[in-house]
Motif scaffolding. Sequence first.
Motif, PDB file in Angstrom:
ATOM      1  N   LYS A 178      28.598  46.415  30.093  1.00  0.00           N
ATOM      2  CA  LYS A 178      28.868  47.818  30.457  1.00  0.00           C
ATOM      3  C   LYS A 178      29.589  47.942  31.797  1.00  0.00           C
ATOM      4  CE  LYS A 178      26.644  49.608  26.918  1.00  0.00           C
ATOM      5  NZ  LYS A 178      27.454  50.170  25.812  1.00  0.00           N
ATOM      6  N   VAL A 179      29.698  46.825  32.536  1.00  0.00           N
ATOM      7  CA  VAL A 179      30.327  46.854  33.869  1.00  0.00           C
ATOM      8  C   VAL A 179      31.761  46.350  33.727  1.00  0.00           C
ATOM      9  CG1 VAL A 179      30.134  46.104  36.279  1.00  0.00           C
ATOM     10  CG2 VAL A 179      28.072  46.220  34.839  1.00  0.00           C
ATOM     11  N   LYS A 180      32.726  47.044  34.334  1.00  0.00           N
ATOM     12  CA  LYS A 180      34.106  46.555  34.236  1.00  0.00           C
ATOM     13  C   LYS A 180      34.920  46.919  35.473  1.00  0.00           C
ATOM     14  CE  LYS A 180      36.213  50.417  31.708  1.00  0.00           C
ATOM     15  NZ  LYS A 180      36.936  50.810  30.508  1.00  0.00           N
ATOM     16  N   ASN A 181      36.044  46.208  35.597  1.00  0.00           N
ATOM     17  CA  ASN A 181      37.050  46.484  36.627  1.00  0.00           C
ATOM     18  C   ASN A 181      36.606  46.198  38.053  1.00  0.00           C
ATOM     19  OD1 ASN A 181      38.516  47.118  34.406  1.00  0.00           O
ATOM     20  ND2 ASN A 181      38.762  49.292  34.855  1.00  0.00           N
ATOM     21  N   VAL A 182      35.772  45.168  38.214  1.00  0.00           N
ATOM     22  CA  VAL A 182      35.645  44.586  39.555  1.00  0.00           C
ATOM     23  C   VAL A 182      36.964  43.850  39.822  1.00  0.00           C
ATOM     24  CG1 VAL A 182      33.138  44.304  39.383  1.00  0.00           C
ATOM     25  CG2 VAL A 182      34.616  42.392  38.760  1.00  0.00           C
ATOM     26  N   GLY A 261      44.925  39.038  24.953  1.00  0.00           N
ATOM     27  CA  GLY A 261      45.010  40.367  25.558  1.00  0.00           C
ATOM     28  C   GLY A 261      43.676  40.854  26.101  1.00  0.00           C
ATOM     29  N   THR A 262      43.770  41.685  27.146  1.00  0.00           N
ATOM     30  CA  THR A 262      42.566  42.291  27.727  1.00  0.00           C
ATOM     31  C   THR A 262      42.234  43.562  26.958  1.00  0.00           C
ATOM     32  OG1 THR A 262      44.082  43.270  29.355  1.00  0.00           O
ATOM     33  CG2 THR A 262      42.749  41.432  30.100  1.00  0.00           C
ATOM     34  N   PRO A 263      40.948  43.918  26.837  1.00  0.00           N
ATOM     35  CA  PRO A 263      40.599  45.165  26.155  1.00  0.00           C
ATOM     36  C   PRO A 263      41.242  46.366  26.867  1.00  0.00           C
ATOM     37  CG  PRO A 263      38.637  43.827  26.582  1.00  0.00           C
ATOM     38  CD  PRO A 263      39.770  43.189  27.324  1.00  0.00           C
ATOM     39  N   LYS A 264      41.586  47.374  26.107  1.00  0.00           N
ATOM     40  CA  LYS A 264      42.242  48.567  26.671  1.00  0.00           C
ATOM     41  C   LYS A 264      41.384  49.182  27.773  1.00  0.00           C
ATOM     42  CE  LYS A 264      45.247  52.172  24.875  1.00  0.00           C
ATOM     43  NZ  LYS A 264      46.334  51.638  25.683  1.00  0.00           N
ATOM     44  N   GLY A 265      42.008  49.541  28.872  1.00  0.00           N
ATOM     45  CA  GLY A 265      41.284  50.189  29.966  1.00  0.00           C
ATOM     46  C   GLY A 265      40.518  49.226  30.856  1.00  0.00           C
ATOM     47  N   THR A 266      40.711  47.932  30.623  1.00  0.00           N
ATOM     48  CA  THR A 266      39.968  46.912  31.390  1.00  0.00           C
ATOM     49  C   THR A 266      40.964  45.960  32.051  1.00  0.00           C
ATOM     50  OG1 THR A 266      38.181  46.966  29.785  1.00  0.00           O
ATOM     51  CG2 THR A 266      38.265  45.038  31.194  1.00  0.00           C
ATOM     52  N   TRP A 267      40.671  45.574  33.270  1.00  0.00           N
ATOM     53  CA  TRP A 267      41.445  44.495  33.885  1.00  0.00           C
ATOM     54  C   TRP A 267      40.517  43.354  34.256  1.00  0.00           C
ATOM     55  CZ3 TRP A 267      41.868  49.176  37.111  1.00  0.00           C
ATOM     56  CH2 TRP A 267      41.010  49.166  38.232  1.00  0.00           C
ATOM     57  N   VAL A 268      41.135  42.197  34.497  1.00  0.00           N
ATOM     58  CA  VAL A 268      40.384  41.000  34.891  1.00  0.00           C
ATOM     59  C   VAL A 268      41.068  40.410  36.123  1.00  0.00           C
ATOM     60  CG1 VAL A 268      39.547  40.508  32.570  1.00  0.00           C
ATOM     61  CG2 VAL A 268      41.728  39.533  33.306  1.00  0.00           C
ATOM     62  N   SER A 269      40.443  39.430  36.747  1.00  0.00           N
ATOM     63  CA  SER A 269      41.032  38.801  37.931  1.00  0.00           C
ATOM     64  C   SER A 269      41.611  37.436  37.561  1.00  0.00           C
ATOM     65  CB  SER A 269      39.972  38.618  39.022  1.00  0.00           C
ATOM     66  OG  SER A 269      39.395  39.865  39.370  1.00  0.00           O
ATOM     67  N   LEU A 284      52.702  32.987  47.216  1.00  0.00           N
ATOM     68  CA  LEU A 284      51.356  32.403  47.181  1.00  0.00           C
ATOM     69  C   LEU A 284      50.809  32.547  45.767  1.00  0.00           C
ATOM     70  CD1 LEU A 284      49.764  34.109  50.348  1.00  0.00           C
ATOM     71  CD2 LEU A 284      50.676  31.773  50.209  1.00  0.00           C
ATOM     72  N   ILE A 285      49.868  31.692  45.394  1.00  0.00           N
ATOM     73  CA  ILE A 285      49.068  31.959  44.188  1.00  0.00           C
ATOM     74  C   ILE A 285      47.841  32.720  44.694  1.00  0.00           C
ATOM     75  CG2 ILE A 285      47.767  30.981  42.264  1.00  0.00           C
ATOM     76  CD1 ILE A 285      50.560  30.198  41.735  1.00  0.00           C
ATOM     77  N   TYR A 286      47.739  33.981  44.300  1.00  0.00           N
ATOM     78  CA  TYR A 286      46.776  34.915  44.894  1.00  0.00           C
ATOM     79  C   TYR A 286      46.056  35.632  43.756  1.00  0.00           C
ATOM     80  CZ  TYR A 286      45.326  38.541  48.350  1.00  0.00           C
ATOM     81  OH  TYR A 286      44.623  39.398  49.196  1.00  0.00           O
ATOM     82  N   SER A 287      44.770  35.849  43.895  1.00  0.00           N
ATOM     83  CA  SER A 287      44.030  36.531  42.828  1.00  0.00           C
ATOM     84  C   SER A 287      44.231  38.036  42.910  1.00  0.00           C
ATOM     85  CB  SER A 287      42.537  36.199  42.917  1.00  0.00           C
ATOM     86  OG  SER A 287      41.849  36.823  41.846  1.00  0.00           O
ATOM     87  N   TYR A 288      44.649  38.585  41.789  1.00  0.00           N
ATOM     88  CA  TYR A 288      44.896  40.022  41.646  1.00  0.00           C
ATOM     89  C   TYR A 288      44.149  40.559  40.428  1.00  0.00           C
ATOM     90  CZ  TYR A 288      49.237  40.118  44.568  1.00  0.00           C
ATOM     91  OH  TYR A 288      50.160  40.077  45.573  1.00  0.00           O
ATOM     92  N   PRO A 289      43.999  41.902  40.354  1.00  0.00           N
ATOM     93  CA  PRO A 289      43.589  42.496  39.081  1.00  0.00           C
ATOM     94  C   PRO A 289      44.787  42.485  38.133  1.00  0.00           C
ATOM     95  CG  PRO A 289      44.012  44.241  40.697  1.00  0.00           C
ATOM     96  CD  PRO A 289      44.198  42.927  41.411  1.00  0.00           C
ATOM     97  N   VAL A 290      44.581  41.998  36.916  1.00  0.00           N
ATOM     98  CA  VAL A 290      45.679  41.958  35.939  1.00  0.00           C
ATOM     99  C   VAL A 290      45.219  42.477  34.583  1.00  0.00           C
ATOM    100  CG1 VAL A 290      46.731  39.923  37.059  1.00  0.00           C
ATOM    101  CG2 VAL A 290      45.222  39.595  35.110  1.00  0.00           C
ATOM    102  N   THR A 291      46.198  42.957  33.813  1.00  0.00           N
ATOM    103  CA  THR A 291      45.976  43.210  32.392  1.00  0.00           C
ATOM    104  C   THR A 291      46.886  42.247  31.628  1.00  0.00           C
ATOM    105  OG1 THR A 291      47.684  44.924  32.415  1.00  0.00           O
ATOM    106  CG2 THR A 291      45.395  45.653  32.664  1.00  0.00           C
ATOM    107  N   CYS A 292      46.490  41.902  30.404  1.00  0.00           N
ATOM    108  CA  CYS A 292      47.274  40.959  29.611  1.00  0.00           C
ATOM    109  C   CYS A 292      47.596  41.567  28.247  1.00  0.00           C
ATOM    110  CB  CYS A 292      46.498  39.655  29.389  1.00  0.00           C
ATOM    111  SG  CYS A 292      45.969  38.849  30.911  1.00  0.00           S
ATOM    112  N   GLU A 293      48.822  41.321  27.814  1.00  0.00           N
ATOM    113  CA  GLU A 293      49.268  41.785  26.501  1.00  0.00           C
ATOM    114  C   GLU A 293      50.358  40.856  26.001  1.00  0.00           C
ATOM    115  OE1 GLU A 293      50.508  46.085  24.505  1.00  0.00           O
ATOM    116  OE2 GLU A 293      50.586  45.851  26.675  1.00  0.00           O
ATOM    117  N   ASN A 294      50.315  40.509  24.711  1.00  0.00           N
ATOM    118  CA  ASN A 294      51.329  39.640  24.092  1.00  0.00           C
ATOM    119  C   ASN A 294      51.553  38.343  24.880  1.00  0.00           C
ATOM    120  OD1 ASN A 294      51.781  41.657  22.143  1.00  0.00           O
ATOM    121  ND2 ASN A 294      53.218  42.701  23.511  1.00  0.00           N
ATOM    122  N   GLY A 295      50.458  37.765  25.402  1.00  0.00           N
ATOM    123  CA  GLY A 295      50.553  36.487  26.090  1.00  0.00           C
ATOM    124  C   GLY A 295      51.123  36.560  27.502  1.00  0.00           C
TER     125      GLY A 295
END
Length: 333
Positions: A178-182, A261-269, A284-295
């Motif tokens: 139930k927790v998302k988008n950290v 792909g990430t679920p709609k409305g959700t991002w991951v790090s 730099l290689i830096y951690s960001y919030p991202v969404t994924c679609e079509n690879g």
Amino acid sequence: MAKDPVRVLVTGAAGQIGYALVPMIARGTMLGPDQPVILHMLDIPPAVESLNGVKMELIDAAFPLLKGAVATTDVVEACKGVNIAIMVGGFPRKEGMERKDVMSKNVSIYKSQASALEEYAAKDVKVLVVANPANTNALILKEFAPSIPEKNITCLTRLDHNRALGQISERLDVPVSKVKNVIIWGNHSSTQYPDVSHAVVETEHGEQPVAKLVADDAWLHGEFISVVQQRGAAIIKARKLSSALSAASSACDHIRDWVLGTPKGTWVSMGVYSDGSYDVPPGLIYSYPVTCENGEWSIVQGLSVDEFSRGKLVATADELVEEKAMAYSCFSS
């Protein structure tokens, strides 16, 4: 129609994380229950017996999706035709070692593996670096595999992301689903910034901000951050071994979301190549919030960053700039 098998490389496959990871891949946890795989497992010559034992167990487990397993100490054989490469092998920091010594060892490891991937892997290979220092190892790999697109080289901060989800779930006594988008910003190190300022919890009354439900800024800006940052060390202290199960599981999550792909409305790090978003130095290689679609992954844009967060984003970027300089100084030595 049965799908063609995907070739997945795991380096350091005889180690703790590799041992936890390969059955997850063979079972379909990473690429889905209908995707056959051929596992390529690489390790160093002293680990060859253990590596062959892992291969024997994979055969004994009779995984329906596993269409082949290569166990080798030859980096060329390991990299041939692979579509996905999970780089778990690296040189760990040992007691009394300086960071520069560790960096120098990893530069030589990642230089040779990058060259083999460059020449022998599939042209669209997706690479995930797990071995620490993960962000900088990924950057080294990028330098020595120039024909692999920069968008195809990433590092693992999903473990930290999942740790942050777990802490919020425990604190609020809600299911972790139930927790998302950290967000995990920056380096996979103790300077990383676990950020919940945009995170939400799905409740029966709709999505509620985590900060509002926790209602304790001192905890969110203090203990929560340090627990996530120091979780790996806490697990080593408790288990006398590093966090293998959770690292393997989060590596599967990272690749699954990237490919499927990430679920709609959700991002991951994800640790990805910085384009300057959020005023992070490019390159730099830096951690960001991202969404994924079509690879493909995309950095989530337009999130507000308050003064507290800005300080944290800068501190972890500064550490990465320093690591990058240290790694580059090892290139010629």
